[in-house]
Design a protein around this motif. Structure first.
Motif, PDB file in Angstrom:
ATOM      1  N   GLY A  50      41.086  26.026   9.687  1.00 49.46           N
ATOM      2  CA  GLY A  50      39.751  25.281   9.522  1.00 49.46           C
ATOM      3  C   GLY A  50      38.760  25.908  10.494  1.00 49.46           C
ATOM      4  N   GLU A  51      39.038  26.928  11.256  1.00 50.95           N
ATOM      5  CA  GLU A  51      38.043  27.568  12.285  1.00 50.95           C
ATOM      6  C   GLU A  51      36.886  28.056  11.412  1.00 50.95           C
ATOM      7  OE1 GLU A  51      40.335  29.288  15.323  1.00 50.95           O
ATOM      8  OE2 GLU A  51      38.424  30.131  15.972  1.00 50.95           O
ATOM      9  N   VAL A  74      37.684  18.212  10.556  1.00 51.28           N
ATOM     10  CA  VAL A  74      38.783  19.501  10.953  1.00 51.28           C
ATOM     11  C   VAL A  74      39.552  18.976  12.140  1.00 51.28           C
ATOM     12  CG1 VAL A  74      38.812  21.738  11.867  1.00 51.28           C
ATOM     13  CG2 VAL A  74      37.155  21.068  10.072  1.00 51.28           C
ATOM     14  N   PRO A  75      39.447  18.273  13.104  1.00 46.50           N
ATOM     15  CA  PRO A  75      40.456  18.075  13.981  1.00 46.50           C
ATOM     16  C   PRO A  75      41.326  17.004  13.345  1.00 46.50           C
ATOM     17  CG  PRO A  75      38.340  17.527  14.915  1.00 46.50           C
ATOM     18  CD  PRO A  75      38.098  17.810  13.486  1.00 46.50           C
ATOM     19  N   ARG A  78      43.985  19.032  11.450  1.00 47.67           N
ATOM     20  CA  ARG A  78      44.745  19.964  12.235  1.00 47.67           C
ATOM     21  C   ARG A  78      46.102  19.264  12.740  1.00 47.67           C
ATOM     22  NH1 ARG A  78      40.307  22.882  15.173  1.00 47.67           N
ATOM     23  NH2 ARG A  78      39.775  24.392  13.901  1.00 47.67           N
ATOM     24  N   ARG A  79      46.001  17.904  12.655  1.00 52.16           N
ATOM     25  CA  ARG A  79      47.272  17.332  13.149  1.00 52.16           C
ATOM     26  C   ARG A  79      48.393  17.605  12.112  1.00 52.16           C
ATOM     27  NH1 ARG A  79      44.034  11.874  15.354  1.00 52.16           N
ATOM     28  NH2 ARG A  79      42.641  13.189  16.585  1.00 52.16           N
ATOM     29  N   VAL A 106      46.482  13.633  23.339  1.00 52.49           N
ATOM     30  CA  VAL A 106      44.939  13.968  22.696  1.00 52.49           C
ATOM     31  C   VAL A 106      45.097  13.334  21.018  1.00 52.49           C
ATOM     32  CG1 VAL A 106      44.155  15.909  21.544  1.00 52.49           C
ATOM     33  CG2 VAL A 106      44.656  15.969  23.857  1.00 52.49           C
ATOM     34  N   ILE A 107      46.131  13.222  20.554  1.00 50.17           N
ATOM     35  CA  ILE A 107      45.938  12.395  19.042  1.00 50.17           C
ATOM     36  C   ILE A 107      46.314  11.212  19.247  1.00 50.17           C
ATOM     37  CG2 ILE A 107      46.177  14.592  18.000  1.00 50.17           C
ATOM     38  CD1 ILE A 107      49.032  13.867  17.340  1.00 50.17           C
TER      39      ILE A 107
ATOM     40  N   MET B 205      42.593  21.709  22.860  1.00 49.71           N
ATOM     41  CA  MET B 205      42.346  20.285  22.480  1.00 49.71           C
ATOM     42  C   MET B 205      41.879  20.660  20.871  1.00 49.71           C
ATOM     43  SD  MET B 205      40.647  17.913  24.959  1.00 49.71           S
ATOM     44  CE  MET B 205      39.495  18.563  26.168  1.00 49.71           C
ATOM     45  N   ASN B 207      42.785  22.871  18.924  1.00 49.79           N
ATOM     46  CA  ASN B 207      44.145  23.473  18.323  1.00 49.79           C
ATOM     47  C   ASN B 207      44.819  22.145  17.924  1.00 49.79           C
ATOM     48  OD1 ASN B 207      43.341  26.227  17.923  1.00 49.79           O
ATOM     49  ND2 ASN B 207      44.195  26.801  19.791  1.00 49.79           N
ATOM     50  N   GLY B 209      44.057  19.278  17.812  1.00 49.00           N
ATOM     51  CA  GLY B 209      43.632  18.280  16.721  1.00 49.00           C
ATOM     52  C   GLY B 209      42.987  16.964  17.607  1.00 49.00           C
ATOM     53  N   ALA B 210      42.239  17.386  18.686  1.00 49.65           N
ATOM     54  CA  ALA B 210      41.217  16.364  19.308  1.00 49.65           C
ATOM     55  C   ALA B 210      40.125  16.369  18.867  1.00 49.65           C
ATOM     56  CB  ALA B 210      41.386  16.753  20.733  1.00 49.65           C
ATOM     57  N   THR B 211      39.646  14.987  18.552  1.00 47.56           N
ATOM     58  CA  THR B 211      38.267  14.953  17.785  1.00 47.56           C
ATOM     59  C   THR B 211      37.020  15.184  18.924  1.00 47.56           C
ATOM     60  OG1 THR B 211      38.179  12.685  18.533  1.00 47.56           O
ATOM     61  CG2 THR B 211      39.112  13.111  16.487  1.00 47.56           C
ATOM     62  N   LYS B 297      31.321  24.679  16.532  1.00 41.93           N
ATOM     63  CA  LYS B 297      32.529  24.839  16.456  1.00 41.93           C
ATOM     64  C   LYS B 297      33.473  23.967  15.389  1.00 41.93           C
ATOM     65  CE  LYS B 297      33.357  27.250  20.292  1.00 41.93           C
ATOM     66  NZ  LYS B 297      31.832  27.524  20.626  1.00 41.93           N
ATOM     67  N   ARG B 298      34.320  24.561  14.795  1.00 35.69           N
ATOM     68  CA  ARG B 298      34.932  23.708  13.784  1.00 35.69           C
ATOM     69  C   ARG B 298      36.313  23.304  14.257  1.00 35.69           C
ATOM     70  NH1 ARG B 298      33.983  23.012   8.050  1.00 35.69           N
ATOM     71  NH2 ARG B 298      36.261  23.494   7.712  1.00 35.69           N
TER      72      ARG B 298
END
Ligand SMILES: Nc1ncnc2c1ncn2[C@@H]1O[C@H](COP(=O)(O)OP(=O)(O)OP(=O)(O)O)[C@@H](O)[C@H]1O
Ligand SMILES: [Mg+2]
Lengths: 230, 298
Positions: A50-51, A74-75, A78-79, A106-107, B205, B207, B209-211, B297-298
């Motif tokens: 998704g980058e 996107v974040p 990524r999970r 972080v999640i 972060m 990578n 999945g941090a918002t 950034k996505r």
């Protein structure tokens, strides 16, 4: 699990990186993406995590149309996937254990679960004893194991690895391969691995997609690859 | 237990304490100047109000109109002028007494007193206006009324002083706004440094999945902490400096019109405002910085 249909990627500066890419990867599959430098392997990875957004075509991972996600989504997407890179990308000021728990905090995973998961994946990658070590106290191979442990800690359905053995000698590379195969078996994780290392590809045979100048030039179900200029 | 972003925010300040310190100093300088302006312009407002309040128009009645009926007519005409708040009558006797009272010296008063028998004063009205700015217009309107001999007010100088001070106050507001923007800019740059120092961590972060909100929080806290730290010295200076000023002047500057506010709670209000400005400036600066970094950034 991974579905690319007629995917094109042209970067903003005008570089064409990928042309009409069609790949379909089933759940639990383990495939290689190989090709010379500049052939578009990393670009493909960036489309999958998704980058980057495809210029044309559809990239679907775990049923999600990755290219149409809004930046804020996107974040969360990524999970669902784990990503591993050639340069490990560990936090140097955190211990092995903290590097792994960090990714889960972080999640916003709950504390007790975080500890349990971290312990579990450290066992899976064979670093159960190294929890309190800092990254610089580990060998390259061990650091990559930590990165892999972190990537699978959230039990992603897909693990994407961009040249995970790029900085490692053949012996260590074999160990990482064995580890990835173990993860693939144990959790049924779909693995897509980009590599330069033809020796590895020929030794641990799997489905192999070959990229050249942004085109798929071969998709070999039985694996193994012989350069056609030889 | 302190939550993660706050802890990380403090850690950020500690990590780049040099940069944090210099932007905190920028905030300190800004807020010190803001403090002076706040104190100045607050008192200017009070002062202006006092002057305006005390500014009355003296309307001297023509001798020929010094009878009840005519004066009643004049009064009602004055009252009809727009912007007039109150009209007060003062007889010629009262006027003379007021004149006598101007002499400090009792002997002098005795010498002057007999002149009251053939009173040289006229009856007068004192007109209070609603707004000091209107004093000129109102005066000229009253001057037109039949039976009014003369109209007097504090004079053009008073009006000029009031409007000059008002101008200073307005320039001050602009100046304060400009300084705040400068401080925001400096904090933005400090946070930019922290961001680039933590780029790897941000990449990681992302990578895992941090918002964006999660990534942003510690930086915003860092900005607010810097802003707050920057406000501490100005707050101390304000409280101490204002106390000293108040004690030194006994609370009165120039004249009784210009009273200083009591140090408590006035200096505490100013301190509260300074802390708030510091924190808001830090918030805005860091928010801009992170948002700019994360935007593409996505
Ligand atoms: N962000 C970018 N902006 C513009 N062009 C890019 C960008 N990233 C990659 N490219 C270009 O796209 C093409 C494919 O690059 P990519 O990184 O996907 O190759 P690769 O197969 O991963 O190479 P390597 O084996 O060296 O890692 C190259 O021509 C590269 O210069
Ligand atoms: Mg690459």
């Amino acid at each position: 699990m991974i579905e690319c249909t007629h995917v094109y990627k042209k970067y903003k500066n005008g570089t064409n990186a990928l042309y009409d890419i069609n790949i379909s990867v089933e759940q639990g599959e383990f495939i290689y993406i190989i090709g010379p430098t500049g052939s578009g392997k990393s670009t493909l990875i960036k489309l999958l995590d998704g980058e980057e957004v495809p210029t044309k075509g559809v990239v679907k991972v775990v049923g999600i149309d990755v290219g149409s996600l809004r930046a804020s989504q996107v974040p969360i997407y990524r999970r669902n996937i784990g990503v591993v890179f050639q340069d490990y990308r560990l936090l140097p000021t955190k211990t092995v254990f903290e590097n792994i728990t960090y990714a889960l905090e972080v999640i916003k995973m709950k504390k007790p679960q975080v500890r349990a998961r971290a312990k579990e994946v450290m066992g899976v990658v064979g670093l159960g004893e190294k929890g309190n070590a800092f990254p610089h106290e580990l060998s390259g191979g061990q650091q990559q194991r930590v990165a892999i442990a972190r990537a699978i800690a959230n039990r992603p359905k897909v693990l994407i690895a961009d040249e995970p053995t790029g900085n490692l000698d053949p012996g260590k590379s074999d160990e990482i391969m064995a580890l990835l195969e173990r993860i693939n078996k144990r959790y049924g994780t779909t693995i897509l691995m980009v590599t330069h290392d033809l020796t590895l590809v020929n030794k641990h045979r799997k489905r192999t997609v070959v990229l050249e100048h942004g085109h798929i030039v071969a998709d070999l179900a039985e694996g193994g690859y012989v350069r056609h200029d030889q | 237990m302190i939550s993660r972003p706050i802890k990380e925010g403090f850690r950020g300040v500690g990590r780049h304490w040099g940069m944090a310190l210099s932007s905190a100093i920028a905030v300190t300088i800004t807020l010190t100047i803001i403090s002076i302006f706040l104190v100045f312009s607050w008192h200017l407002r009070v002062f202006t109000k006092n002057i305006e309040y005390s500014m009355k128009i003296a309307v001297i009645v023509d001798e020929k109109y010094e009878n009840e009926a005519a004066e009643e007519k004049i009064r009602s005409q004055i009252e009809q002028v727009e912007g007039v708040k109150a009209v007060e009558f003062s007889s010629k006797e009262a006027e003379f007494q007021y004149y006598l009272d101007q002499y400090d010296d009792a002997a002098m008063r005795e010498v002057m007193a007999p002149f009251g028998d053939d009173n040289p004063m006229n009856d007068a009205f004192y007109v209070e206006v609603e707004d000091g700015d209107l004093i000129e217009v109102i005066s000229s309107q009253i001057r037109e009324i039949d039976g009014v001999e003369k109209v007097d007010y504090g004079g053009q100088t008073t009006v000029d002083v009031v409007s000059a001070m008002e101008t200073i106050r307005r320039v001050g507001v602009i100046f304060v706004a400009a300084l705040s923007i400068l401080a925001i800019f400096l904090i933005q740059n400090t946070i930019k440094l922290t961001i680039s120092a933590r780029q790897d961590e941000i990449t990681i972060m992302r990578n895992v999945g941090a918002t964006n909100g999660f990534i942003r929080a510690p930086f915003v806290w860092e900005g607010m902490i810097i802003g707050f730290l920057g406000s501490l010295l100005p707050i101390a200076l304000t409280i101490w400096g204002y106390m000293a000023l108040y004690q030194h002047t006994q609370g009165i500057v120039f004249s009784a019109l210009f009273n200083l506010e009591k140090p408590i709670p006035f200096s505490l209000y100013i301190s509260g405002i300074l802390a708030l400005i510091g924190i808001v400036v830090g918030y805005i600066g860091s928010w801009l910085s992170v948002t700019k970094y994360l935007r593409w950034k996505r």
